[in-house]
Design a protein around this motif. Structure first.
Motif, PDB file in Angstrom:
ATOM      1  N   HIS A   1       0.834  -1.196   0.000  1.00 35.36           N
ATOM      2  CA  HIS A   1       0.000   0.000   0.000  1.00 35.36           C
ATOM      3  C   HIS A   1       0.873   1.251   0.000  1.00 35.36           C
ATOM      4  O   HIS A   1       2.066   1.184   0.253  1.00 35.36           O
ATOM      5  CB  HIS A   1      -0.955   0.021   1.200  1.00 35.36           C
ATOM      6  N   ILE A   2       0.244   2.351  -0.281  1.00 31.06           N
ATOM      7  CA  ILE A   2       0.846   3.673  -0.193  1.00 31.06           C
ATOM      8  C   ILE A   2       0.011   4.434   0.819  1.00 31.06           C
ATOM      9  O   ILE A   2      -1.213   4.486   0.706  1.00 31.06           O
ATOM     10  CB  ILE A   2       0.809   4.389  -1.558  1.00 31.06           C
ATOM     11  N   ALA A   3       0.642   5.011   1.833  1.00 37.37           N
ATOM     12  CA  ALA A   3      -0.083   5.719   2.889  1.00 37.37           C
ATOM     13  C   ALA A   3       0.023   7.225   2.671  1.00 37.37           C
ATOM     14  O   ALA A   3       1.116   7.744   2.453  1.00 37.37           O
ATOM     15  CB  ALA A   3       0.464   5.348   4.257  1.00 37.37           C
ATOM     16  N   LEU A   4      -1.106   7.907   2.719  1.00 42.41           N
ATOM     17  CA  LEU A   4      -1.181   9.361   2.581  1.00 42.41           C
ATOM     18  C   LEU A   4      -1.896   9.935   3.794  1.00 42.41           C
ATOM     19  O   LEU A   4      -2.857   9.333   4.281  1.00 42.41           O
ATOM     20  CB  LEU A   4      -1.964   9.756   1.328  1.00 42.41           C
ATOM     21  N   ILE A   5      -1.458  11.085   4.256  1.00 35.13           N
ATOM     22  CA  ILE A   5      -2.155  11.798   5.323  1.00 35.13           C
ATOM     23  C   ILE A   5      -2.751  13.059   4.718  1.00 35.13           C
ATOM     24  O   ILE A   5      -2.052  13.810   4.038  1.00 35.13           O
ATOM     25  CB  ILE A   5      -1.196  12.147   6.481  1.00 35.13           C
ATOM     26  N   CYS A   6      -4.018  13.284   4.974  1.00 40.91           N
ATOM     27  CA  CYS A   6      -4.701  14.445   4.400  1.00 40.91           C
ATOM     28  C   CYS A   6      -5.070  15.436   5.500  1.00 40.91           C
ATOM     29  O   CYS A   6      -5.147  15.086   6.670  1.00 40.91           O
ATOM     30  CB  CYS A   6      -5.937  14.014   3.629  1.00 40.91           C
ATOM     31  N   SER A   7      -5.324  16.669   5.095  1.00 49.50           N
ATOM     32  CA  SER A   7      -5.711  17.698   6.067  1.00 49.50           C
ATOM     33  C   SER A   7      -7.227  17.822   6.192  1.00 49.50           C
ATOM     34  O   SER A   7      -7.722  18.281   7.211  1.00 49.50           O
ATOM     35  CB  SER A   7      -5.113  19.045   5.677  1.00 49.50           C
ATOM     36  N   ASP A   8      -7.968  17.445   5.165  1.00 51.55           N
ATOM     37  CA  ASP A   8      -9.428  17.528   5.172  1.00 51.55           C
ATOM     38  C   ASP A   8      -9.954  16.200   4.637  1.00 51.55           C
ATOM     39  O   ASP A   8      -9.969  15.964   3.423  1.00 51.55           O
ATOM     40  CB  ASP A   8      -9.885  18.706   4.309  1.00 51.55           C
ATOM     41  N   TYR A   9     -10.383  15.340   5.541  1.00 44.24           N
ATOM     42  CA  TYR A   9     -10.748  13.972   5.186  1.00 44.24           C
ATOM     43  C   TYR A   9     -11.841  13.912   4.121  1.00 44.24           C
ATOM     44  O   TYR A   9     -11.702  13.210   3.121  1.00 44.24           O
ATOM     45  CB  TYR A   9     -11.180  13.199   6.440  1.00 44.24           C
ATOM     46  N   GLU A  10     -12.935  14.624   4.312  1.00 41.82           N
ATOM     47  CA  GLU A  10     -14.050  14.548   3.357  1.00 41.82           C
ATOM     48  C   GLU A  10     -13.639  15.059   1.980  1.00 41.82           C
ATOM     49  O   GLU A  10     -14.022  14.493   0.961  1.00 41.82           O
ATOM     50  CB  GLU A  10     -15.271  15.300   3.886  1.00 41.82           C
ATOM     51  N   ARG A  11     -12.855  16.130   1.941  1.00 42.26           N
ATOM     52  CA  ARG A  11     -12.395  16.680   0.663  1.00 42.26           C
ATOM     53  C   ARG A  11     -11.500  15.672  -0.054  1.00 42.26           C
ATOM     54  O   ARG A  11     -11.652  15.422  -1.254  1.00 42.26           O
ATOM     55  CB  ARG A  11     -11.650  17.990   0.915  1.00 42.26           C
ATOM     56  N   SER A  12     -10.574  15.067   0.668  1.00 39.20           N
ATOM     57  CA  SER A  12      -9.671  14.096   0.047  1.00 39.20           C
ATOM     58  C   SER A  12     -10.402  12.810  -0.330  1.00 39.20           C
ATOM     59  O   SER A  12     -10.125  12.222  -1.381  1.00 39.20           O
ATOM     60  CB  SER A  12      -8.500  13.790   0.980  1.00 39.20           C
ATOM     61  N   LYS A  13     -11.321  12.381   0.503  1.00 35.42           N
ATOM     62  CA  LYS A  13     -12.111  11.191   0.176  1.00 35.42           C
ATOM     63  C   LYS A  13     -12.862  11.413  -1.131  1.00 35.42           C
ATOM     64  O   LYS A  13     -12.856  10.549  -2.019  1.00 35.42           O
ATOM     65  CB  LYS A  13     -13.097  10.882   1.311  1.00 35.42           C
TER      66      LYS A  13
END
Length: 133
Positions: free
Chosen positions: A8-20
């Protein structure tokens, strides 16, 4: 040691709903599992691209945390440089992204392979590449 591929590739986002929304509705990733981890106040969203035979073996884990620090600098920060996605029709993919309000860099040609490619960004500024396969 024997490696058989990427898990897998792991990413951390600042705005979950926007990135989802970006990864599922715009890029077309399928949600495999969505988990809210109360102790960490964090979502973990497992994503994969649908393929003709089912689901791609390549996965993205999208994480949210309450206040992740920003990316130190770009574009040549030490560490992960970008994610590259293969596309059979680069021109069509660029038109689609632009129709979704996503800025796309001018198309370039890889000097080693003579294949065309371009870059765009996810909602947190992570560089993403489209590479014509």
């Amino acid at each position: 040691m024997q490696l058989s591929g990427f898990h897998h590739i792991a990413l951390i986002c600042s705005d979950y709903e926007r990135s989802k929304r970006f990864y599922t509705e715009i890029l077309g990733f399928q949600v495999l599992q969505e988990t809210y981890r109360t102790a960490k106040q964090s979502y973990k969203l497992d994503l994969a691209l649908p393929v003709e035979s089912g689901i791609s073996a390549y996965r993205i884990e999208l994480f949210s945390f309450p206040a992740p620090p920003p990316r130190p600098s770009r574009p040549e920060v030490c560490g992960l440089r970008h994610l590259a996605f293969a596309t059979p029709d680069l021109d069509r993919s660029v038109v689609y992204l632009e129709s979704q309000g996503i800025s796309v860099e001018p198309i370039r040609v890889d000097e080693l392979t003579q294949k065309r490619f371009t870059f765009f960004q996810d909602p947190d500024g992570l560089p993403l590449e489209l590479y014509e396969a």
